[in-house]
Design an enzyme around this catalytic site. Structure first.
Site, PDB file in Angstrom:
ATOM      1  N   GLY A  71      -6.130 -37.284 -19.041  1.00 40.17           N
ATOM      2  CA  GLY A  71      -4.998 -37.542 -19.904  1.00 40.17           C
ATOM      3  C   GLY A  71      -5.698 -38.171 -20.759  1.00 40.17           C
ATOM      4  N   GLY A  87      -8.914 -37.695 -14.798  1.00 35.28           N
ATOM      5  CA  GLY A  87      -9.565 -38.272 -16.214  1.00 35.28           C
ATOM      6  C   GLY A  87      -9.297 -36.954 -17.287  1.00 35.28           C
ATOM      7  CB  CYS A  95      -7.977 -40.051 -19.011  1.00 33.72           C
ATOM      8  SG  CYS A  95      -6.709 -39.935 -18.016  1.00 33.72           S
TER       9      CYS A  95
HETATM   10  P1  XMP Z   1      -0.992 -37.249 -20.851  1.00 32.74           P
HETATM   11  O1  XMP Z   1      -2.287 -36.328 -21.688  1.00 32.74           O
HETATM   12  O2  XMP Z   1       0.176 -37.128 -20.524  1.00 32.74           O
HETATM   13  O3  XMP Z   1      -1.924 -38.175 -19.728  1.00 32.74           O
HETATM   14  O4  XMP Z   1      -1.087 -38.670 -22.049  1.00 32.74           O
HETATM   15  C1  XMP Z   1      -0.743 -38.712 -18.322  1.00 32.74           C
HETATM   16  C2  XMP Z   1      -1.753 -39.287 -17.484  1.00 32.74           C
HETATM   17  O5  XMP Z   1      -2.629 -39.687 -17.539  1.00 32.74           O
HETATM   18  C3  XMP Z   1      -3.680 -40.775 -15.898  1.00 32.74           C
HETATM   19  N1  XMP Z   1      -3.537 -41.998 -16.574  1.00 32.74           N
HETATM   20  C4  XMP Z   1      -4.936 -42.351 -16.379  1.00 32.74           C
HETATM   21  N2  XMP Z   1      -5.846 -41.332 -16.060  1.00 32.74           N
HETATM   22  N3  XMP Z   1      -6.713 -44.246 -17.133  1.00 32.74           N
HETATM   23  C5  XMP Z   1      -7.085 -42.139 -16.561  1.00 32.74           C
HETATM   24  O6  XMP Z   1      -8.206 -41.876 -16.362  1.00 32.74           O
HETATM   25  C6  XMP Z   1      -5.713 -44.442 -17.218  1.00 32.74           C
HETATM   26  O7  XMP Z   1      -6.298 -45.391 -17.519  1.00 32.74           O
HETATM   27  C7  XMP Z   1      -4.277 -44.202 -16.771  1.00 32.74           C
HETATM   28  N4  XMP Z   1      -3.261 -44.058 -17.273  1.00 32.74           N
HETATM   29  C8  XMP Z   1      -3.281 -42.852 -16.590  1.00 32.74           C
HETATM   30  C9  XMP Z   1      -2.215 -40.264 -15.400  1.00 32.74           C
HETATM   31  O8  XMP Z   1      -2.267 -39.563 -14.119  1.00 32.74           O
HETATM   32  C10 XMP Z   1      -1.038 -39.955 -16.032  1.00 32.74           C
HETATM   33  O9  XMP Z   1      -0.041 -39.160 -15.390  1.00 32.74           O
END
Ligand code: XMP
Length: 343
Positions: A173, A171, A176
């Site tokens: 990201g 959570g 997220c």
């Molecule tokens: P950043 O901060 O680099 O994060 O943009 C990328 C990471 O976010 C995760 N990810 C998600 N987590 N809901 C979440 O809670 C989502 O819809 C989602 N999509 C991606 C994933 O671990 C990614 O590497």
């Protein structure tokens, strides 16, 4: 009920140490995923449909990192993407239910050597079954990346079940909304500091995943014990990401690309035709051109970070580095602050 304090990247700084490093060229930022897989750059691009397809995977490889091809497509589409990846370390994501075994077999036949069991809550019985099944089927021929977990206990269990590297952070990201939607998660830096203490009897690598906004955050994640970072937003909007360039006007700087969480309503509709709990958002980010110069900048920032701790490589860096917790006024001082004074 125990209430622990959990720190994240902005809460800490690394204390500068004596250095005899004269040039950043003396610093190696090499890391490894396992004893057969060395990387010149400790950065992995996220398996998301607005971040990693073949172009990004090839660009990541050419700079010494790794790209994981996302799984939000048909098996045929994903295997075709894997076939277009030139490097020896072809990596692709699978789920832990449904067609995942068929998908895994097809990806391996297409040349994938690293499979990422990619789910939001990895500390789960379905992950246990999937990892054990995959280890039984493929032994050590295929590197199994798995996640995500937020705790030492989760890290220990996934290691026991057969994971070779584990994505840590839930959570955190940029796209997220899991913590808002569900109230669950653990700040990213704390997760690494917790997972590094796991009591396991083999070398399982830590991937600090999500919430990294600049090279400073990456340096802190590596100092805390991560072997790699996984990033989405740091690469979002570049030429190599999938998706169209959208023109919002004729002025310079108005070109955009979409970046979205894989649990966002829009992404869920696109890949499975319905949505349930929305735990991510969709947004437009500025178009940023080639990813190569962004990766070079991040690599230079990481090298510079190591040299501030007097370290020539990751092992020395993790031994030398020392965190301090900063107060809210320290956090203000740590950001560029002239602009606040001009208002
Ligand atoms: P950043 O901060 O680099 O994060 O943009 C990328 C990471 O976010 C995760 N990810 C998600 N987590 N809901 C979440 O809670 C989502 O819809 C989602 N999509 C991606 C994933 O671990 C990614 O590497």
């Amino acid at each position: 009920m125990i209430l622990a304090t959990a720190l994240s990247y902005d809460d800490v700084l690394l204390v500068p140490k004596y250095s005899d490093i004269v040039s950043r060229k003396e610093v190696s930022i090499t890391t490894e995923l396992d004893c057969n897989r060395k990387f010149e750059l400790p950065i992995i691009s996220s398996p998301m449909d607005t971040i990693t397809e073949a172009k990004m995977a090839n660009a990541m490889h050419s700079k010494g990192g790794l790209g994981v091809i996302h799984r939000y497509n048909s098996i045929e589409e994903q295997t075709n993407l894997v076939r277009r990846v030139k490097h020896e370390h072809k990596a692709a994501a699978i789920g832990i239910s449904g067609d995942y075994l068929e998908r895994a077999a097809a990806l391996i036949a297409a040349g994938a050597k690293i499979l990422c069991l990619d789910v939001a809550h990895g500390h789960h019985i379905l992950m246990k079954e999937a990892l054990m099944k995959m280890k039984t089927l493929y032994g050590d021929d295929i590197h199994l990346m798995a996640g995500n977990v937020a705790t030492k206990r989760g890290f220990e269990d996934l290691s026991k079940w057969g994971a070779d590297s584990i994505r840590c952070n839930i959570g955190g990201g940029s796209i997220c909304s899991t913590r808002i939607q569900t109230g669950h998660g653990v700040p990213g830096l704390h997760t690494i500091l917790d997972c590094i203490q796991a009591d396991i009897d083999r070398d399982v690598k830590i991937i600090a995943d999500g919430g990294l906004r600049n090279s400073g955050d990456i340096v802190k994640a590596l100092a805390a014990g991560a072997d790699f970072v996984m990033v989405g937003s740091l690469l979002a909007g570049t030429f190599e990401t999938p998706g169209e360039i959208i023109n919002h006007g004729t002025q310079a700087g108005t070109k955009k690309k979409v970046y979205r969480g894989m649990a966002s309503k829009e992404a869920q509709y696109d890949w499975r035709g319905r949505h349930s709990s929305n735990e991510g958002i969709t947004t437009h980010v500025p178009y940023r051109g080639d990813v190569g110069s962004i990766l070079d900048e991040l690599a230079n920032g990481i090298r510079s970070g190591f040299s501030y701790s007097g370290a020539r490589n990751l092992t020395e860096f993790q031994i030398n580095s020392e965190f301090i917790v900063q107060t809210p006024s320290g956090q203000v001082e740590s950001k560029t602050h002239i602009l606040d004074r001009l208002i």
